[in-house]
Write a protein that holds these residues in place. Structure first.
Motif, PDB file in Angstrom:
ATOM      1  N   LEU A   1      24.961   1.360  27.838  1.00  0.00           N
ATOM      2  CA  LEU A   1      23.856   0.430  27.622  1.00  0.00           C
ATOM      3  C   LEU A   1      24.362  -0.989  27.864  1.00  0.00           C
ATOM      4  O   LEU A   1      25.198  -1.509  27.120  1.00  0.00           O
ATOM      5  CB  LEU A   1      23.310   0.556  26.200  1.00  0.00           C
ATOM      6  N   LEU A   2      23.860  -1.621  28.915  1.00  0.00           N
ATOM      7  CA  LEU A   2      24.225  -2.989  29.243  1.00  0.00           C
ATOM      8  C   LEU A   2      23.334  -3.934  28.449  1.00  0.00           C
ATOM      9  O   LEU A   2      22.124  -4.007  28.681  1.00  0.00           O
ATOM     10  CB  LEU A   2      24.065  -3.236  30.747  1.00  0.00           C
ATOM     11  N   PHE A   3      23.935  -4.616  27.521  1.00  0.00           N
ATOM     12  CA  PHE A   3      23.230  -5.506  26.608  1.00  0.00           C
ATOM     13  C   PHE A   3      23.342  -6.933  27.147  1.00  0.00           C
ATOM     14  O   PHE A   3      24.421  -7.518  27.154  1.00  0.00           O
ATOM     15  CB  PHE A   3      23.844  -5.354  25.215  1.00  0.00           C
ATOM     16  N   CYS A   4      22.214  -7.477  27.626  1.00  0.00           N
ATOM     17  CA  CYS A   4      22.211  -8.841  28.155  1.00  0.00           C
ATOM     18  C   CYS A   4      22.218  -9.804  26.975  1.00  0.00           C
ATOM     19  O   CYS A   4      21.183 -10.074  26.357  1.00  0.00           O
ATOM     20  CB  CYS A   4      20.994  -9.056  29.045  1.00  0.00           C
ATOM     21  N   ASP A   5      23.407 -10.303  26.661  1.00  0.00           N
ATOM     22  CA  ASP A   5      23.651 -11.058  25.429  1.00  0.00           C
ATOM     23  C   ASP A   5      23.597 -12.552  25.718  1.00  0.00           C
ATOM     24  O   ASP A   5      24.528 -13.129  26.289  1.00  0.00           O
ATOM     25  CB  ASP A   5      25.024 -10.656  24.874  1.00  0.00           C
TER      26      ASP A   5
ATOM     27  N   GLU B   1      20.599  -7.777  14.730  1.00  0.00           N
ATOM     28  CA  GLU B   1      20.421  -6.908  15.902  1.00  0.00           C
ATOM     29  C   GLU B   1      21.603  -7.037  16.856  1.00  0.00           C
ATOM     30  O   GLU B   1      22.085  -6.040  17.408  1.00  0.00           O
ATOM     31  CB  GLU B   1      19.122  -7.265  16.613  1.00  0.00           C
ATOM     32  N   ARG B   2      22.045  -8.245  17.045  1.00  0.00           N
ATOM     33  CA  ARG B   2      23.194  -8.459  17.935  1.00  0.00           C
ATOM     34  C   ARG B   2      24.432  -7.766  17.373  1.00  0.00           C
ATOM     35  O   ARG B   2      25.183  -7.114  18.113  1.00  0.00           O
ATOM     36  CB  ARG B   2      23.441  -9.951  18.100  1.00  0.00           C
ATOM     37  N   ALA B   3      24.650  -7.877  16.071  1.00  0.00           N
ATOM     38  CA  ALA B   3      25.806  -7.218  15.451  1.00  0.00           C
ATOM     39  C   ALA B   3      25.695  -5.703  15.575  1.00  0.00           C
ATOM     40  O   ALA B   3      26.698  -5.013  15.824  1.00  0.00           O
ATOM     41  CB  ALA B   3      25.902  -7.628  13.977  1.00  0.00           C
ATOM     42  N   LEU B   4      24.478  -5.177  15.413  1.00  0.00           N
ATOM     43  CA  LEU B   4      24.265  -3.735  15.544  1.00  0.00           C
ATOM     44  C   LEU B   4      24.628  -3.264  16.945  1.00  0.00           C
ATOM     45  O   LEU B   4      25.334  -2.253  17.116  1.00  0.00           O
ATOM     46  CB  LEU B   4      22.799  -3.403  15.241  1.00  0.00           C
ATOM     47  N   LEU B   5      24.189  -3.995  17.956  1.00  0.00           N
ATOM     48  CA  LEU B   5      24.476  -3.599  19.330  1.00  0.00           C
ATOM     49  C   LEU B   5      25.965  -3.697  19.644  1.00  0.00           C
ATOM     50  O   LEU B   5      26.555  -2.782  20.250  1.00  0.00           O
ATOM     51  CB  LEU B   5      23.679  -4.480  20.299  1.00  0.00           C
ATOM     52  N   LEU B   6      26.586  -4.778  19.234  1.00  0.00           N
ATOM     53  CA  LEU B   6      27.998  -4.986  19.562  1.00  0.00           C
ATOM     54  C   LEU B   6      28.903  -3.982  18.861  1.00  0.00           C
ATOM     55  O   LEU B   6      30.042  -3.772  19.292  1.00  0.00           O
ATOM     56  CB  LEU B   6      28.411  -6.412  19.189  1.00  0.00           C
ATOM     57  N   ALA B   7      28.401  -3.342  17.820  1.00  0.00           N
ATOM     58  CA  ALA B   7      29.213  -2.362  17.090  1.00  0.00           C
ATOM     59  C   ALA B   7      29.200  -0.981  17.732  1.00  0.00           C
ATOM     60  O   ALA B   7      29.961  -0.105  17.312  1.00  0.00           O
ATOM     61  CB  ALA B   7      28.719  -2.263  15.646  1.00  0.00           C
TER      62      ALA B   7
END
Length: 250
Positions: free
Chosen positions: A170-174, A209-215
């Motif tokens: 999953l590529l997360f556009c951060d 949400e960002r922390a959830l994705l990065l984990a």
């Protein structure tokens, strides 16, 4: 599709296509062909259904109430499905239409709304989203019509990702990541590994949400450069760089 057929209207249908096929078109298609385009008996049309390629057909019985078509020849073989997943936080009407149309044109194979904390409004109407997918496919000669998945919350998406998507990355556009080119990160992926692209809402992802994705081990955060992009622009930019670097543009 051969450009000799570019002048013919293209319509997405839900019935099977093949040799000696005859069918009656939907009321919506009747209005478009007869009332809008003023087509008559004997005129040509290109039909596709996402399964059987594109077929040149002839209008054999035309009235303001019904139109019958007859298949003449296949003019393009069915293209293979795209496995590129595209998830986005719904936007305001108009820009949402644009984003879904562009995702279809850019080769997304699966399109899914993702509900986040700062999303604008409620879940989009599936019929409206699919109508935009079909419109883009008809206009841009897309034969592999993207599959539209039901909306899902970001929490549920992350929780069930492996179960639904296996080892898909999953590529997360951060937007909070350090500015840089995403090309290096993308080139480091296994070329045979399927990927998904996730775009957030106009307000961005929340800190939680960002922390959830990065984990998550299946998430790869990427930057889209030094500028803050509107969500619809970010979606097109992300799909373009993915397709050019690891997708079917190579």
């Amino acid at each position: 599709m051969p450009r000799s057929h570019a002048s013919l209207p293209r319509l997405y249908v839900d019935f099977d296509l093949g040799e000696a096929m005859t069918a009656t078109l939907s009321r919506e298609h009747v209005v478009y062909l007869v009332t809008v385009l003023r087509r008559k008996e004997g005129d040509g049309v290109i039909l596709f259904n996402g399964r059987d390629g594109a077929w040149a057909c002839r209008l054999t019985d035309v009235s303001r109430k019904a139109v019958t078509v007859e298949a003449e020849a296949r003019v393009a073989d069915q293209t293979p499905p795209s496995y590129l997943w595209f998830g986005f936080a719904p936007l305001k009407v108009g820009r949402l239409d644009y984003l879904v149309q562009k995702a279809t044109e850019m080769g997304a194979g699966i399109i899914q709304p993702v509900m986040t904390r700062f999303v604008q409004g409620g879940p989009p109407k599936p019929d409206k989203l699919f109508a935009n997918i079909v419109e883009a496919a008809e206009q841009c000669e897309v034969l592999s019509v993207p599959r539209l998945e039901s909306h899902v919350s970001l929490v549920d998406l992350v929780r069930d990702w492996t179960g639904f998507h296996g080892d898909r990355c999953l590529l997360f556009c951060d937007e909070s990541a350090l500015s840089g080119s995403p090309v290096g990160a993308l080139q480091g992926l296994d070329p045979d590994r399927r990927v998904g692209v996730l775009i957030g809402p106009e307000g961005g992802f929340s800190d939680e949400e960002r922390a959830l994705l990065l984990a998550q081990p299946f998430v790869l955060p990427i930057s889209l450069g030094p500028r803050i992009l509107r969500a619809d622009t970010a979606g097109v930019a992300a799909l373009a760089v993915v397709q050019a670097t690891i997708g079917d543009w190579r």
